[in-house]
Design a protein around this motif. Structure first.
Motif, PDB file in Angstrom:
ATOM      1  N   PHE A  19       2.858  -4.408 -13.593  1.00 18.70           N
ATOM      2  CA  PHE A  19       1.457  -4.611 -13.203  1.00 18.70           C
ATOM      3  C   PHE A  19       0.589  -4.941 -14.410  1.00 18.70           C
ATOM      4  CE2 PHE A  19      -2.789  -2.791 -11.927  1.00 18.70           C
ATOM      5  CZ  PHE A  19      -3.076  -3.738 -10.959  1.00 18.70           C
ATOM      6  N   TYR A  20       1.010  -4.497 -15.582  1.00 14.34           N
ATOM      7  CA  TYR A  20       0.201  -4.715 -16.785  1.00 14.34           C
ATOM      8  C   TYR A  20       0.690  -5.912 -17.607  1.00 14.34           C
ATOM      9  CZ  TYR A  20      -1.741  -0.200 -15.637  1.00 14.34           C
ATOM     10  OH  TYR A  20      -2.367   0.830 -14.983  1.00 14.34           O
ATOM     11  N   ARG A  21       1.662  -6.644 -17.074  1.00 21.27           N
ATOM     12  CA  ARG A  21       2.161  -7.812 -17.779  1.00 21.27           C
ATOM     13  C   ARG A  21       1.339  -9.048 -17.428  1.00 21.27           C
ATOM     14  NH1 ARG A  21       8.287  -8.559 -16.501  1.00 21.27           N
ATOM     15  NH2 ARG A  21       7.997 -10.278 -17.987  1.00 21.27           N
ATOM     16  N   SER A  22       1.372 -10.015 -18.322  1.00 18.60           N
ATOM     17  CA  SER A  22       0.715 -11.296 -18.057  1.00 18.60           C
ATOM     18  C   SER A  22       1.324 -11.931 -16.811  1.00 18.60           C
ATOM     19  CB  SER A  22       0.908 -12.223 -19.258  1.00 18.60           C
ATOM     20  OG  SER A  22       0.423 -13.505 -18.992  1.00 18.60           O
ATOM     21  N   GLY A  23       0.468 -12.457 -15.949  1.00 21.94           N
ATOM     22  CA  GLY A  23       0.948 -13.096 -14.734  1.00 21.94           C
ATOM     23  C   GLY A  23       0.916 -12.202 -13.516  1.00 21.94           C
ATOM     24  N   SER A  24       0.607 -10.909 -13.701  1.00 23.17           N
ATOM     25  CA  SER A  24       0.489 -10.018 -12.543  1.00 23.17           C
ATOM     26  C   SER A  24      -0.837 -10.280 -11.835  1.00 23.17           C
ATOM     27  CB  SER A  24       0.563  -8.556 -12.976  1.00 23.17           C
ATOM     28  OG  SER A  24      -0.687  -8.121 -13.515  1.00 23.17           O
ATOM     29  N   SER A  25      -1.047  -9.582 -10.730  1.00 19.23           N
ATOM     30  CA  SER A  25      -2.285  -9.776  -9.967  1.00 19.23           C
ATOM     31  C   SER A  25      -3.435  -8.907 -10.472  1.00 19.23           C
ATOM     32  CB  SER A  25      -2.033  -9.455  -8.491  1.00 19.23           C
ATOM     33  OG  SER A  25      -1.850  -8.060  -8.311  1.00 19.23           O
ATOM     34  N   LYS A  26      -3.216  -8.156 -11.550  1.00 19.82           N
ATOM     35  CA  LYS A  26      -4.213  -7.174 -11.997  1.00 19.82           C
ATOM     36  C   LYS A  26      -5.598  -7.776 -12.160  1.00 19.82           C
ATOM     37  CE  LYS A  26      -5.066  -3.623 -15.510  1.00 19.82           C
ATOM     38  NZ  LYS A  26      -6.363  -4.112 -15.996  1.00 19.82           N
ATOM     39  N   SER A  27      -5.690  -8.940 -12.782  1.00 20.95           N
ATOM     40  CA  SER A  27      -7.007  -9.528 -13.047  1.00 20.95           C
ATOM     41  C   SER A  27      -7.741  -9.914 -11.768  1.00 20.95           C
ATOM     42  CB  SER A  27      -6.862 -10.752 -13.951  1.00 20.95           C
ATOM     43  OG  SER A  27      -6.101 -11.756 -13.304  1.00 20.95           O
ATOM     44  N   LYS A  28      -7.013 -10.068 -10.674  1.00 16.51           N
ATOM     45  CA  LYS A  28      -7.623 -10.465  -9.407  1.00 16.51           C
ATOM     46  C   LYS A  28      -7.841  -9.275  -8.464  1.00 16.51           C
ATOM     47  CE  LYS A  28      -5.413 -14.995  -9.663  1.00 16.51           C
ATOM     48  NZ  LYS A  28      -4.467 -15.947  -9.029  1.00 16.51           N
ATOM     49  N   CYS A  29      -7.376  -8.104  -8.859  1.00 19.45           N
ATOM     50  CA  CYS A  29      -7.511  -6.928  -7.994  1.00 19.45           C
ATOM     51  C   CYS A  29      -8.924  -6.357  -8.061  1.00 19.45           C
ATOM     52  CB  CYS A  29      -6.527  -5.839  -8.422  1.00 19.45           C
ATOM     53  SG  CYS A  29      -4.820  -6.189  -8.025  1.00 19.45           S
ATOM     54  N   LYS A  30      -9.302  -5.703  -6.977  1.00 21.02           N
ATOM     55  CA  LYS A  30     -10.551  -4.951  -6.954  1.00 21.02           C
ATOM     56  C   LYS A  30     -10.244  -3.469  -7.151  1.00 21.02           C
ATOM     57  CE  LYS A  30     -13.088  -8.099  -3.870  1.00 21.02           C
ATOM     58  NZ  LYS A  30     -14.332  -8.297  -4.621  1.00 21.02           N
ATOM     59  N   LEU A  31     -11.165  -2.771  -7.770  1.00 19.46           N
ATOM     60  CA  LEU A  31     -11.035  -1.321  -7.898  1.00 19.46           C
ATOM     61  C   LEU A  31     -11.178  -0.681  -6.524  1.00 19.46           C
ATOM     62  CD1 LEU A  31     -13.371  -0.740 -10.989  1.00 19.46           C
ATOM     63  CD2 LEU A  31     -10.913  -1.205 -10.986  1.00 19.46           C
ATOM     64  N   PHE A  32     -10.563   0.476  -6.336  1.00 22.27           N
ATOM     65  CA  PHE A  32     -10.743   1.255  -5.120  1.00 22.27           C
ATOM     66  C   PHE A  32     -11.309   2.598  -5.526  1.00 22.27           C
ATOM     67  CE2 PHE A  32      -8.502   3.664  -1.459  1.00 22.27           C
ATOM     68  CZ  PHE A  32      -9.651   3.593  -0.682  1.00 22.27           C
ATOM     69  N   LEU A  33     -12.502   2.931  -5.000  1.00 23.16           N
ATOM     70  CA  LEU A  33     -13.200   4.145  -5.392  1.00 23.16           C
ATOM     71  C   LEU A  33     -13.501   5.028  -4.186  1.00 23.16           C
ATOM     72  CD1 LEU A  33     -14.072   1.901  -7.655  1.00 23.16           C
ATOM     73  CD2 LEU A  33     -15.794   3.607  -8.255  1.00 23.16           C
ATOM     74  N   CYS A  34     -13.557   6.307  -4.468  1.00 23.94           N
ATOM     75  CA  CYS A  34     -14.003   7.301  -3.489  1.00 23.94           C
ATOM     76  C   CYS A  34     -14.772   8.363  -4.244  1.00 23.94           C
ATOM     77  CB  CYS A  34     -12.794   7.911  -2.773  1.00 23.94           C
ATOM     78  SG  CYS A  34     -13.218   9.262  -1.638  1.00 23.94           S
ATOM     79  N   ASN A  35     -15.955   8.687  -3.745  1.00 23.51           N
ATOM     80  CA  ASN A  35     -16.785   9.705  -4.385  1.00 23.51           C
ATOM     81  C   ASN A  35     -17.011   9.388  -5.868  1.00 23.51           C
ATOM     82  OD1 ASN A  35     -18.288  12.109  -4.177  1.00 23.51           O
ATOM     83  ND2 ASN A  35     -16.591  13.353  -4.925  1.00 23.51           N
ATOM     84  N   ALA A  36     -17.237   8.101  -6.171  1.00 24.18           N
ATOM     85  CA  ALA A  36     -17.513   7.607  -7.526  1.00 24.18           C
ATOM     86  C   ALA A  36     -16.335   7.762  -8.481  1.00 24.18           C
ATOM     87  CB  ALA A  36     -18.757   8.295  -8.110  1.00 24.18           C
ATOM     88  N   GLN A  37     -15.125   7.944  -7.951  1.00 19.07           N
ATOM     89  CA  GLN A  37     -13.927   8.082  -8.780  1.00 19.07           C
ATOM     90  C   GLN A  37     -12.936   6.975  -8.421  1.00 19.07           C
ATOM     91  OE1 GLN A  37     -12.481  12.337  -8.793  1.00 19.07           O
ATOM     92  NE2 GLN A  37     -14.186  12.596  -7.376  1.00 19.07           N
ATOM     93  N   GLN A  38     -12.390   6.311  -9.444  1.00 18.16           N
ATOM     94  CA  GLN A  38     -11.379   5.301  -9.144  1.00 18.16           C
ATOM     95  C   GLN A  38     -10.082   5.982  -8.723  1.00 18.16           C
ATOM     96  OE1 GLN A  38     -10.153   2.489 -12.170  1.00 18.16           O
ATOM     97  NE2 GLN A  38      -8.742   1.482 -10.761  1.00 18.16           N
ATOM     98  N   ILE A  39      -9.539   5.525  -7.598  1.00 16.93           N
ATOM     99  CA  ILE A  39      -8.304   6.111  -7.085  1.00 16.93           C
ATOM    100  C   ILE A  39      -7.216   5.066  -6.852  1.00 16.93           C
ATOM    101  CG2 ILE A  39      -9.367   8.143  -6.038  1.00 16.93           C
ATOM    102  CD1 ILE A  39      -9.381   6.600  -3.373  1.00 16.93           C
ATOM    103  N   GLY A  40      -7.545   3.774  -7.051  1.00 17.04           N
ATOM    104  CA  GLY A  40      -6.518   2.782  -6.795  1.00 17.04           C
ATOM    105  C   GLY A  40      -6.956   1.378  -7.116  1.00 17.04           C
ATOM    106  N   TRP A  41      -6.095   0.425  -6.681  1.00 19.37           N
ATOM    107  CA  TRP A  41      -6.323  -1.001  -6.859  1.00 19.37           C
ATOM    108  C   TRP A  41      -6.097  -1.699  -5.529  1.00 19.37           C
ATOM    109  CZ3 TRP A  41      -7.824  -2.780 -11.630  1.00 19.37           C
ATOM    110  CH2 TRP A  41      -7.587  -1.947 -12.735  1.00 19.37           C
ATOM    111  N   ILE A  42      -6.918  -2.700  -5.238  1.00 16.87           N
ATOM    112  CA  ILE A  42      -6.800  -3.442  -3.982  1.00 16.87           C
ATOM    113  C   ILE A  42      -6.482  -4.903  -4.281  1.00 16.87           C
ATOM    114  CG2 ILE A  42      -7.971  -4.141  -1.858  1.00 16.87           C
ATOM    115  CD1 ILE A  42      -7.560  -1.151  -2.005  1.00 16.87           C
ATOM    116  N   ARG A  43      -5.298  -5.342  -3.842  1.00 11.58           N
ATOM    117  CA  ARG A  43      -4.949  -6.762  -3.945  1.00 11.58           C
ATOM    118  C   ARG A  43      -5.609  -7.533  -2.813  1.00 11.58           C
ATOM    119  NH1 ARG A  43       1.505  -7.298  -4.852  1.00 11.58           N
ATOM    120  NH2 ARG A  43       1.410  -7.083  -2.603  1.00 11.58           N
ATOM    121  N   GLU A  44      -5.571  -8.856  -2.932  1.00  9.07           N
ATOM    122  CA  GLU A  44      -6.249  -9.684  -1.940  1.00  9.07           C
ATOM    123  C   GLU A  44      -5.609  -9.560  -0.564  1.00  9.07           C
ATOM    124  OE1 GLU A  44      -9.187 -12.040  -0.402  1.00  9.07           O
ATOM    125  OE2 GLU A  44      -9.060 -11.009  -2.341  1.00  9.07           O
TER     126      GLU A  44
END
Length: 285
Positions: A19-44
């Motif tokens: 996920f942290y390598r070049s070419g992964s979808s990380k740069s296109k993912c949205k953060l997923f938050l609950c109660n102002a805390q990041q808990i995940g990543w959302i792909r398209e």
């Protein structure tokens, strides 16, 4: 052999952190938050589905937020479960075909209070961290030779069928501590008698990794245990998840790791064992 070993280990480590390598979808993912805390990543692919449930998931420029009107563990869990059941009925996400009827706790960090519970099969779709407990089972022969018990996963397993595994391992469900989970898996996956486990199981730390595949983003934390077993012990599987167990010498284990025959997260658990016990050093692979 050391060059082959080094390249094999680099390949394993790249795979478990893809996920942290070049070419992964990380740069296109949205953060997923609950109660102002990041808990995940959302792909398209997941984002396209969540947009159909705006009363539960609020989309902003770079993130999805679990709606603020869901403000308790209970109502968050209920709302997310309703969405997932609807998605499952519509066959919206491939990963939900592997439904487990097993709940995982969602936290921003392991030591933080749980925000809600989620079906295990859905965790990767939301990039939510999953926790597991893994056992390195080993014996020391009378002549001082170390050997490790290695399981081979059933060919009917939903994930990584037929690959090598630790002696026992399992996901950390919502109602178990890591040690409770490990004791349970020792009985279910290898039929290790409790008298060989309780009081002898050694907690030796934890490792983490994040990889991506067609099902989603797998953010994992593994609690690791070592257990020295008598040379007379023979594991047996009672839940049909393992096909066979092997008792391998350390060179045999190292060879299997660099051949990519291990389930990746189990491979790094074994690698951690080899490093901690001096079988892999900077001077010799």
């Amino acid at each position: 052999m050391s060059d082959i070993w080094s390249l094999g280990i680099q390949r394993l480590l790249s795979r478990v952190n893809s996920f942290y390598r070049s070419g992964s979808s990380k740069s296109k993912c949205k953060l997923f938050l609950c109660n102002a805390q990041q808990i995940g990543w959302i792909r398209e692919d997941t984002a396209n589905q969540l947009r159909q449930y705006p009363n539960v998931f609020i989309e902003q420029s770079d993130r999805f937020i679990l709606s603020d009107h869901l403000n308790t563990y209970e109502n968050r869990s209920e709302a997310v479960a309703k969405v997932l059941n609807d998605m499952r009925a519509k066959d919206s996400l491939k990963t939900l075909r592997g439904w487990r009827d097993e709940l995982y706790l969602v936290k921003s960090a392991y030591s933080n209070p749980p925000l809600f519970a989620i079906e295990r099969a859905a965790a990767s779709a939301f990039g939510i961290r999953k926790y597991g407990a893994h056992l390195n089972g080993y014996v020391i022969d009378d002549d001082g030779t170390w050997r490790m018990w290695i399981g081979k996963r059933s060919k009917t397993k939903q994930t990584f069928p037929g690959m090598y595994d630790n002696l026992a391992a399992g996901g950390l469900s919502h109602d178990l501590t890591p040690t409770e989970c490990m004791i349970k898996e020792c009985g279910e996956e290898a039929q290790i008698p409790k008298e060989l486990v309780v009081g002898k199981l050694k907690s030796v730390g934890a490792i983490s990794n994040t990889y991506e595949d067609q099902d989603g983003i797998h953010v994992e934390g593994e609690f690791i245990y070592d257990l020295q077993l008598p040379t007379t012990f023979q594991p047996n599987n009672s839940d049909a998840e393992m096909e066979i167990f092997y008792l391998w010498t350390i060179p045999e284990v190292k060879e299997a790791i660099i051949k990519d025959d291990f389930k990746p997260n189990c491979g790094i658990v074994v690698l951690d064992f080899l490093i901690r016990h001096g079988f892999v050093t900077p001077e010799q692979g």
